[in-house]
Motif scaffolding. Structure first.
Motif, PDB file in Angstrom:
ATOM      1  N   ILE A 126      10.982  -6.856  11.962  1.00 53.09           N
ATOM      2  CA  ILE A 126      12.089  -7.809  12.024  1.00 53.09           C
ATOM      3  C   ILE A 126      11.612  -9.181  11.553  1.00 53.09           C
ATOM      4  CG2 ILE A 126      13.662  -9.036  13.588  1.00 53.09           C
ATOM      5  CD1 ILE A 126      13.756  -6.383  15.227  1.00 53.09           C
ATOM      6  N   GLY A 127      10.413  -9.555  11.942  1.00 51.20           N
ATOM      7  CA  GLY A 127       9.851 -10.831  11.508  1.00 51.20           C
ATOM      8  C   GLY A 127       9.735 -10.929   9.999  1.00 51.20           C
ATOM      9  N   ASP A 128       9.300  -9.835   9.358  1.00 52.21           N
ATOM     10  CA  ASP A 128       9.208  -9.836   7.891  1.00 52.21           C
ATOM     11  C   ASP A 128      10.568 -10.094   7.256  1.00 52.21           C
ATOM     12  OD1 ASP A 128       6.493  -9.254   8.003  1.00 52.21           O
ATOM     13  OD2 ASP A 128       6.753  -7.111   7.556  1.00 52.21           O
ATOM     14  N   LYS A 133      24.456 -15.173   1.318  1.00 51.89           N
ATOM     15  CA  LYS A 133      24.058 -13.811   1.687  1.00 51.89           C
ATOM     16  C   LYS A 133      22.793 -13.846   2.541  1.00 51.89           C
ATOM     17  CE  LYS A 133      21.946 -10.484  -0.961  1.00 51.89           C
ATOM     18  NZ  LYS A 133      20.765 -10.286  -1.045  1.00 51.89           N
ATOM     19  N   GLU A 134      21.842 -14.672   2.153  1.00 48.01           N
ATOM     20  CA  GLU A 134      20.594 -14.785   2.910  1.00 48.01           C
ATOM     21  C   GLU A 134      20.843 -15.402   4.286  1.00 48.01           C
ATOM     22  OE1 GLU A 134      17.804 -13.381   2.034  1.00 48.01           O
ATOM     23  OE2 GLU A 134      18.437 -12.835   0.016  1.00 48.01           O
ATOM     24  N   PHE A 135      21.780 -16.364   4.369  1.00 50.77           N
ATOM     25  CA  PHE A 135      22.129 -16.935   5.667  1.00 50.77           C
ATOM     26  C   PHE A 135      22.695 -15.872   6.590  1.00 50.77           C
ATOM     27  CE2 PHE A 135      22.299 -21.671   4.903  1.00 50.77           C
ATOM     28  CZ  PHE A 135      21.507 -21.966   5.998  1.00 50.77           C
ATOM     29  N   ARG A 136      23.634 -15.087   6.058  1.00 48.36           N
ATOM     30  CA  ARG A 136      24.221 -14.023   6.884  1.00 48.36           C
ATOM     31  C   ARG A 136      23.134 -13.114   7.436  1.00 48.36           C
ATOM     32  NH1 ARG A 136      27.588 -13.737   2.486  1.00 48.36           N
ATOM     33  NH2 ARG A 136      29.537 -14.823   2.806  1.00 48.36           N
ATOM     34  N   GLU A 137      22.207 -12.752   6.562  1.00 50.59           N
ATOM     35  CA  GLU A 137      21.135 -11.855   6.982  1.00 50.59           C
ATOM     36  C   GLU A 137      20.239 -12.519   8.020  1.00 50.59           C
ATOM     37  OE1 GLU A 137      17.324  -9.395   5.243  1.00 50.59           O
ATOM     38  OE2 GLU A 137      18.859 -10.036   3.824  1.00 50.59           O
ATOM     39  N   SER A 138      19.854 -13.756   7.798  1.00 53.55           N
ATOM     40  CA  SER A 138      18.939 -14.407   8.744  1.00 53.55           C
ATOM     41  C   SER A 138      19.595 -14.592  10.112  1.00 53.55           C
ATOM     42  CB  SER A 138      18.414 -15.732   8.192  1.00 53.55           C
ATOM     43  OG  SER A 138      19.409 -16.713   8.109  1.00 53.55           O
ATOM     44  N   VAL A 139      20.876 -14.942  10.132  1.00 59.53           N
ATOM     45  CA  VAL A 139      21.574 -15.085  11.414  1.00 59.53           C
ATOM     46  C   VAL A 139      21.655 -13.723  12.110  1.00 59.53           C
ATOM     47  CG1 VAL A 139      23.793 -15.652  12.487  1.00 59.53           C
ATOM     48  CG2 VAL A 139      22.801 -17.196  10.798  1.00 59.53           C
ATOM     49  N   TYR A 140      21.837 -12.670  11.338  1.00 62.84           N
ATOM     50  CA  TYR A 140      21.845 -11.331  11.930  1.00 62.84           C
ATOM     51  C   TYR A 140      20.507 -11.035  12.612  1.00 62.84           C
ATOM     52  CZ  TYR A 140      21.416  -6.327  12.434  1.00 62.84           C
ATOM     53  OH  TYR A 140      21.181  -5.088  12.956  1.00 62.84           O
ATOM     54  N   TRP A 141      19.399 -11.278  11.904  1.00 61.96           N
ATOM     55  CA  TRP A 141      18.075 -10.989  12.478  1.00 61.96           C
ATOM     56  C   TRP A 141      17.827 -11.836  13.722  1.00 61.96           C
ATOM     57  CZ3 TRP A 141      16.672  -6.519  11.236  1.00 61.96           C
ATOM     58  CH2 TRP A 141      16.764  -6.037   9.935  1.00 61.96           C
ATOM     59  N   SER A 170      20.084 -13.000  15.754  1.00 63.68           N
ATOM     60  CA  SER A 170      20.933 -12.447  16.815  1.00 63.68           C
ATOM     61  C   SER A 170      20.338 -11.159  17.373  1.00 63.68           C
ATOM     62  CB  SER A 170      22.340 -12.189  16.271  1.00 63.68           C
ATOM     63  OG  SER A 170      22.932 -13.400  15.851  1.00 63.68           O
ATOM     64  N   LEU A 171      19.761 -10.349  16.516  1.00 64.21           N
ATOM     65  CA  LEU A 171      19.122  -9.109  16.956  1.00 64.21           C
ATOM     66  C   LEU A 171      17.913  -9.409  17.845  1.00 64.21           C
ATOM     67  CD1 LEU A 171      18.929  -6.014  16.867  1.00 64.21           C
ATOM     68  CD2 LEU A 171      17.538  -6.278  14.792  1.00 64.21           C
ATOM     69  N   ILE A 172      17.108 -10.368  17.440  1.00 61.76           N
ATOM     70  CA  ILE A 172      15.950 -10.765  18.248  1.00 61.76           C
ATOM     71  C   ILE A 172      16.411 -11.228  19.624  1.00 61.76           C
ATOM     72  CG2 ILE A 172      14.128 -12.519  18.481  1.00 61.76           C
ATOM     73  CD1 ILE A 172      13.942 -12.381  15.335  1.00 61.76           C
ATOM     74  N   GLU A 173      17.478 -12.012  19.639  1.00 56.94           N
ATOM     75  CA  GLU A 173      18.005 -12.516  20.908  1.00 56.94           C
ATOM     76  C   GLU A 173      18.521 -11.361  21.775  1.00 56.94           C
ATOM     77  OE1 GLU A 173      20.423 -16.410  21.906  1.00 56.94           O
ATOM     78  OE2 GLU A 173      21.718 -14.930  20.925  1.00 56.94           O
TER      79      GLU A 173
END
Length: 120
Positions: A33-35, A69-77, A79-82
């Motif tokens: 997930i970090g990658d 697109k990259e923002f959407r992905e980073s916010v997803y990751w 949120s997943l971490i949280e």
């Protein structure tokens, strides 16, 4: 918002993402997930900078859309971490909010740029 302020916010977002990635547990999920987060969360500002040097209005819009697109992905990751509780509760709330705010700003920029293109 001045362009320089947005540049700073995007750079600070990337720095904060790096710090989150460094704080993740070193297990398999933390590394994978970090990658993904590191790639998406730090590329947003780079794509925005590319857009500033776009060769045409269409190229500008395209590069901003890639940043979105990259923002959407980073916010997803994030949120997943949280949600997976890989980091202490509440640590990511402000960063997720900042990502959503910046995404909204860039989204509005895309809409405005498209309107200007269509008006010509």
């Amino acid at each position: 918002m001045a362009e320089r302020d947005l540049d700073e916010r995007l750079l600070n977002y990337a720095v904060r993402v790096i710090k989150v990635v460094e704080a993740l547990p070193s297990g398999l999920s933390g590394r994978r997930i970090g990658d993904q987060l590191l790639r998406s969360g730090t590329s947003v500002g780079a794509h925005y900078q590319e857009a500033q040097g776009a060769e045409s209005p269409a190229d500008f819009v395209h590069k901003l859309q890639v940043a979105l697109k990259e923002f959407r992905e980073s916010v997803y990751w994030l949120s997943l971490i949280e949600r997976a509780e890989l980091l202490p509760a509440g640590r990511l709330t402000d960063l997720i909010d900042e990502g959503k705010q910046l995404r909204a700003i860039l989204s509005k920029s895309v809409i405005t740029a498209k309107q200007k293109m269509n008006a010509k």
